[in-house]
Design a protein around this motif. Structure first.
Motif, short mmCIF file in Angstrom:
data_model
loop_
_atom_site.label_atom_id
_atom_site.label_comp_id
_atom_site.label_asym_id
_atom_site.label_seq_id
_atom_site.Cartn_x
_atom_site.Cartn_y
_atom_site.Cartn_z
N ALA A 262 14.80 10.27 26.42
CA ALA A 262 14.91 11.75 27.19
C ALA A 262 13.53 10.84 28.18
CB ALA A 262 14.72 12.40 26.33
N PRO A 263 12.97 11.57 29.12
CA PRO A 263 11.40 11.59 29.89
C PRO A 263 10.60 12.17 29.65
CG PRO A 263 13.25 12.35 31.12
CD PRO A 263 13.59 12.33 30.35
N PRO B 136 10.56 1.73 34.00
CA PRO B 136 10.81 3.48 33.46
C PRO B 136 9.04 2.76 32.26
CG PRO B 136 12.73 3.40 33.21
CD PRO B 136 12.20 1.66 34.38
N ARG B 137 9.32 2.10 31.44
CA ARG B 137 8.64 1.78 30.28
C ARG B 137 7.20 1.35 30.68
NH1 ARG B 137 11.82 -3.72 28.66
NH2 ARG B 137 11.67 -3.80 31.07
N VAL C 119 22.17 7.46 38.54
CA VAL C 119 21.50 7.07 37.10
C VAL C 119 21.88 7.76 36.26
CG1 VAL C 119 21.33 5.17 35.25
CG2 VAL C 119 20.86 4.69 37.68
N ASP C 120 23.10 8.01 35.27
CA ASP C 120 22.55 8.97 33.97
C ASP C 120 22.25 8.15 33.13
OD1 ASP C 120 23.18 9.90 31.06
OD2 ASP C 120 24.45 11.67 32.02
N LEU D 167 7.45 8.05 38.86
CA LEU D 167 8.00 7.39 38.03
C LEU D 167 7.50 8.10 36.94
CD1 LEU D 167 7.57 5.64 40.59
CD2 LEU D 167 7.47 3.99 38.42
N GLN D 168 9.47 8.61 36.13
CA GLN D 168 9.55 9.15 34.61
C GLN D 168 9.26 7.89 33.91
OE1 GLN D 168 9.42 12.17 36.06
NE2 GLN D 168 10.59 11.36 37.95
N HIS D 169 8.34 7.99 32.74
CA HIS D 169 8.23 7.61 31.81
C HIS D 169 8.92 7.33 30.78
CE1 HIS D 169 7.99 5.61 28.00
NE2 HIS D 169 6.80 4.64 28.55
#
Length: 292
Positions: free
Chosen positions: A282-283, A110-111, A237-238, A144-146
């Motif tokens: 947070a995304p 995600p990074r 996934v949380d 894809l969320q960062h």
């Protein structure tokens, strides 16, 4: 002479139905058995790996493996090692410890909004797993969320099992912006990612979910597998608490009015508190996400 293809008849059927066979052939050239240096370097930076496989009863699951960067690494051009297997309470723990198993894996960061898939055969090792690669390829950053890692907090909690979603689990799914899906066919197992704005997965009952299949790379590996075999495993996934929700069941694709909708029937559910030690920020949602 017939040109080799990475696609089985299920994927070909979906590609032909949607009219993207030529595009699929083009992107399919990126699928190969070898792990290139850039892919090996990417893997060594990852703190998590999603692995899909069938359990002893043939049920499909997707599991989350985590560790400090370096816990996944290439040990050659056709093999990776993972120094941590799934927890003992994980649905795949038994089958992965018992012997060779077809698996699909996806390393998603995600990074950097990068992801890489490696499918092959896993075998147990004294420290975890080794996976012999048969298909290796990267995907684009679409949907894809960062996120950034903010902390590591070890400490698994309660594990809850059932055959339907509880009200809290329904809310968990509705709030999700990401999930992973494991599917299978005659040529092996695949693990893939789905992302969107919260609400992109619809809970229509405690045993039924559905989501719209967004435009992607035209390979249709997931939908192609479902065309051949309806078994599927989902992983939610949380990202802030580390809780995971694993679902196993059956899925099918509905084609209508130029859109594709996947409908999933829940047969088994495993919720594991603190299964992941990673605590993410947070995304920042992908600009490619369609509005819900």
């Amino acid at each position: 002479m017939t040109t080799p293809t990475p696609y089985h008849p299920g994927s070909r059927a979906v590609q032909d139905r949607v009219g993207v066979r030529e595009a699929a052939d083009h992107v399919g050239r990126a699928i190969g058995p070898g792990i290139r240096p850039v892919a090996a370097a990417f893997l060594e930076l990852q703190p998590m790996l999603v692995l899909g496989a069938a359990d002893e009863r043939g049920r499909m699951w997707a599991s989350l493996l985590t560790g400090r960067p370096g816990f996944v690494r290439a040990t050659g051009t056709h093999q990776i090692s993972v120094t941590r297997g799934p927890a003992g309470s994980d649905p795949l723990a038994g089958v992965l410890a018992a012997g060779s198993s077809p698996v699909g894996t996806i390393a998603l960061d995600p990074r950097t909004r990068r992801r890489m898939r490696l499918n092959g055969t896993a075998r147990p090792t004294p420290r975890g797993l080794a996976v012999e690669a048969e298909q290796v390829f990267s995907n684009c950053p679409k949907y894809l969320q960062h996120r950034e890692i903010e902390a590591y907090e070890e400490g698994p909690g309660e594990v809850r099992r059932g055959e339907r979603l509880t009200p809290d689990q329904e809310e968990f799914v509705r709030a999700a912006d990401t999930f992973f899906i494991a599917t299978t066919a005659s040529d092996g197992v695949d693990a893939s990612h789905r992302g969107g704005n919260p609400g992109f997965v619809h809970v229509t009952s405690p045993t039924r979910l559905e989501w719209r299949d967004y435009p992607g790379n035209s390979m249709f590996l997931t939908l192609g597998n479902l065309e051949a075999d309806p078994r599927a495993g989902l992983l939610f996934v949380d990202w802030t608490r580390g809780t995971t929700l694993q679902l196993s069941g059956m899925a099918r694709t509905v084609f209508a009015a130029g859109e594709r909708t996947v409908r999933f029937i829940v047969e088994h559910a495993v919720e594991s508190e603190g299964a992941s030690p990673l605590r993410w920020s947070a995304p920042a949602y992908s600009p490619a996400n369609p509005p819900e």
